[in-house]
Motif scaffolding. Structure first.
Motif, PDB file in Angstrom:
ATOM      1  N   GLU A 123     -16.777   7.922  49.499  1.00 23.41           N
ATOM      2  CA  GLU A 123     -17.442   7.780  48.220  1.00 23.41           C
ATOM      3  C   GLU A 123     -16.258   7.418  47.143  1.00 23.41           C
ATOM      4  OE1 GLU A 123     -20.721   8.917  46.747  1.00 23.41           O
ATOM      5  OE2 GLU A 123     -21.680   8.337  48.451  1.00 23.41           O
ATOM      6  N   ARG A 124     -15.238   8.517  47.040  1.00 22.16           N
ATOM      7  CA  ARG A 124     -14.341   8.491  45.905  1.00 22.16           C
ATOM      8  C   ARG A 124     -13.397   7.283  46.067  1.00 22.16           C
ATOM      9  NH1 ARG A 124      -9.425   9.709  46.534  1.00 22.16           N
ATOM     10  NH2 ARG A 124      -9.461  10.922  48.163  1.00 22.16           N
ATOM     11  N   ARG A 125     -13.184   6.712  47.226  1.00 28.31           N
ATOM     12  CA  ARG A 125     -12.176   5.438  47.333  1.00 28.31           C
ATOM     13  C   ARG A 125     -13.349   4.461  47.020  1.00 28.31           C
ATOM     14  NH1 ARG A 125      -8.650   6.543  52.727  1.00 28.31           N
ATOM     15  NH2 ARG A 125      -8.294   4.690  52.586  1.00 28.31           N
ATOM     16  N   VAL A 126     -14.369   4.279  47.297  1.00 30.13           N
ATOM     17  CA  VAL A 126     -15.139   3.056  47.137  1.00 30.13           C
ATOM     18  C   VAL A 126     -15.312   2.937  45.515  1.00 30.13           C
ATOM     19  CG1 VAL A 126     -17.226   1.790  47.485  1.00 30.13           C
ATOM     20  CG2 VAL A 126     -16.357   2.864  49.302  1.00 30.13           C
ATOM     21  N   VAL A 127     -15.814   3.901  44.832  1.00 31.16           N
ATOM     22  CA  VAL A 127     -15.857   4.200  43.523  1.00 31.16           C
ATOM     23  C   VAL A 127     -14.600   3.559  42.739  1.00 31.16           C
ATOM     24  CG1 VAL A 127     -16.286   5.452  41.674  1.00 31.16           C
ATOM     25  CG2 VAL A 127     -17.848   5.608  43.493  1.00 31.16           C
ATOM     26  N   ASP A 128     -13.414   4.038  43.065  1.00 34.55           N
ATOM     27  CA  ASP A 128     -12.244   3.740  42.450  1.00 34.55           C
ATOM     28  C   ASP A 128     -11.841   2.383  42.569  1.00 34.55           C
ATOM     29  OD1 ASP A 128     -11.812   6.312  41.713  1.00 34.55           O
ATOM     30  OD2 ASP A 128     -10.175   6.533  43.005  1.00 34.55           O
ATOM     31  N   VAL A 129     -12.229   1.804  43.874  1.00 32.76           N
ATOM     32  CA  VAL A 129     -11.749   0.389  44.284  1.00 32.76           C
ATOM     33  C   VAL A 129     -12.844  -0.484  43.468  1.00 32.76           C
ATOM     34  CG1 VAL A 129     -11.720  -1.511  46.005  1.00 32.76           C
ATOM     35  CG2 VAL A 129     -10.392   0.897  46.265  1.00 32.76           C
ATOM     36  N   MET A 130     -13.817  -0.062  43.364  1.00 30.08           N
ATOM     37  CA  MET A 130     -14.976  -0.857  42.965  1.00 30.08           C
ATOM     38  C   MET A 130     -14.749  -1.094  41.317  1.00 30.08           C
ATOM     39  SD  MET A 130     -18.482  -0.230  44.552  1.00 30.08           S
ATOM     40  CE  MET A 130     -19.360  -1.682  44.092  1.00 30.08           C
ATOM     41  N   GLN A 131     -14.104  -0.059  40.790  1.00 31.71           N
ATOM     42  CA  GLN A 131     -13.948   0.137  39.351  1.00 31.71           C
ATOM     43  C   GLN A 131     -12.711  -0.801  39.215  1.00 31.71           C
ATOM     44  OE1 GLN A 131     -12.456   3.886  37.833  1.00 31.71           O
ATOM     45  NE2 GLN A 131     -12.961   3.332  35.954  1.00 31.71           N
ATOM     46  N   MET A 132     -11.507  -0.841  40.041  1.00 33.20           N
ATOM     47  CA  MET A 132     -10.518  -1.790  39.954  1.00 33.20           C
ATOM     48  C   MET A 132     -10.648  -3.154  40.037  1.00 33.20           C
ATOM     49  SD  MET A 132      -7.475  -2.073  42.560  1.00 33.20           S
ATOM     50  CE  MET A 132      -6.346  -3.528  42.669  1.00 33.20           C
ATOM     51  N   THR A 133     -11.614  -3.406  40.829  1.00 33.96           N
ATOM     52  CA  THR A 133     -11.784  -4.913  41.224  1.00 33.96           C
ATOM     53  C   THR A 133     -13.256  -5.339  40.201  1.00 33.96           C
ATOM     54  OG1 THR A 133     -13.149  -4.309  43.039  1.00 33.96           O
ATOM     55  CG2 THR A 133     -11.030  -5.079  43.558  1.00 33.96           C
TER      56      THR A 133
END
Ligand code: ADP
Length: 274
Positions: A123-133
């Motif tokens: 969850e944490r990593r997906v949220v971070d990456v979705m923000q970055m991209t």
């Protein structure tokens, strides 16, 4: 020198091919640098990428001579761990989308699920990456129900989320309009700032000039030139060998040849204006 990838005397022929797709390749890739790969169609760029990620000879078979080392270990001695070290972004994002997930969020999470990462961390990593991209607003959409630029950002996110040390990106903008291209390169710029080792195949020479540190030029399966982008992209002899060079660099070099005091040949418009 800290080389993350080394190719030593590599020659490779696809099954039944009469001539090798890669010939006598010797190249060392430094950790944390950004390499732009250029060359005419059929010059061996995609084959080079397949070599680095161990798809040759595993997937394509054929005859491989010499060795490709990733962090000092032969690609042929790796098992599945090579795919965790090297992220590959396909030219066509359709190829990257798994087709088994119904939302963008699940699609980005899919690789982490396969690697058995705990749910909270996913969850944490997906949220971070979705923000970055910049794909947060697409989280609930079907991955196939997106524009080309959006789909390419999802494809990039699904690779970046795995946190590979090396990213190989094969012509990510070939199917995109200028707006989509810009959004994809904003992501690539962030990856560069994070000191990822990046190998980017790209026809648009101005993008290579702007983002790459080093350039590799392929022709007919051979690496005909490699080095610092500033020097290499202003080398007019490469133009004669069919390599694309930025217009500002061509103009700068020609002006210098005619005696104008051009102290540094610009390779980007920004440098030319300065
Ligand atoms: P580029 O990416 O620069 O366009 P490629 O690496 O795709 O070049 O191709 C290099 C050479 O290998 C070309 O002659 C091409 O026809 C050949 N080739 C590429 N893929 C295959 C394949 N799967 N089987 C046989 N030959 C191939």
């Amino acid at each position: 020198m800290d080389y993350i990838i080394e190719c030593k005397n590599v020659t490779y022929s696809y099954p039944l091919a009469e001539i090798p797709a890669i010939r006598d390749l010797n190249v060392s890739i430094e950790r944390g640098k950004f390499y732009g790969v250029i060359g005419e169609n059929g010059s061996g760029k995609t084959t080079f990428c397949a070599l680095l990620r161990g798809f040759i000879p595993d997937f394509y078979k054929g005859e491989l001579q010499g060795e490709v080392l990733v962090e000092g270990k032969k690609t042929t001695d790796y098992g599945g761990e090579l795919s965790a070290k090297i992220g590959y972004v396909f030219q066509n994002p359709f190829t990257q989308i798994s087709g088994v997930k119904e939302t963008v969020f699940e699609e980005v999470a899919y690789g982490l699920e396969n690697f058995g990462v705990p749910v909270e961390e996913i969850e944490r990593r997906v949220v971070d990456v979705m923000q970055m991209t910049d794909i947060e607003s697409l989280a609930e959409k079907n991955p196939f129900d997106l524009s080309g630029g959006q789909m390419q950002r999802v494809a990039l996110a699904s690779v970046i989320v795995l946190e590979p040390d090396i990213l190989i990106i094969d012509e990510p903008t070939s199917q995109l309009d200028p707006e989509g291209t810009e959004s994809v390169f904003a992501i690539i710029k962030t990856l560069k700032e994070k000191h990822k080792t990046i190998i980017l195949v790209e026809h648009k020479i101005d993008l290579i000039a702007e983002y790459a540190d080093e350039v590799l030029v392929f022709k007919e399966g051979r690496l005909i030139a490699s080095g610092d982008k500033q020097e290499l992209l202003s080398d007019l002899s490469l133009l004669e060998q069919g390599a694309a060079l930025p217009q500002v660099a061509i103009l700068g070099s020609r002006l210098r040849e005619r005696g104008l005091p051009v102290s540094r040949i610009p390779v980007t418009e920004k440098q030319a204006i300065e």
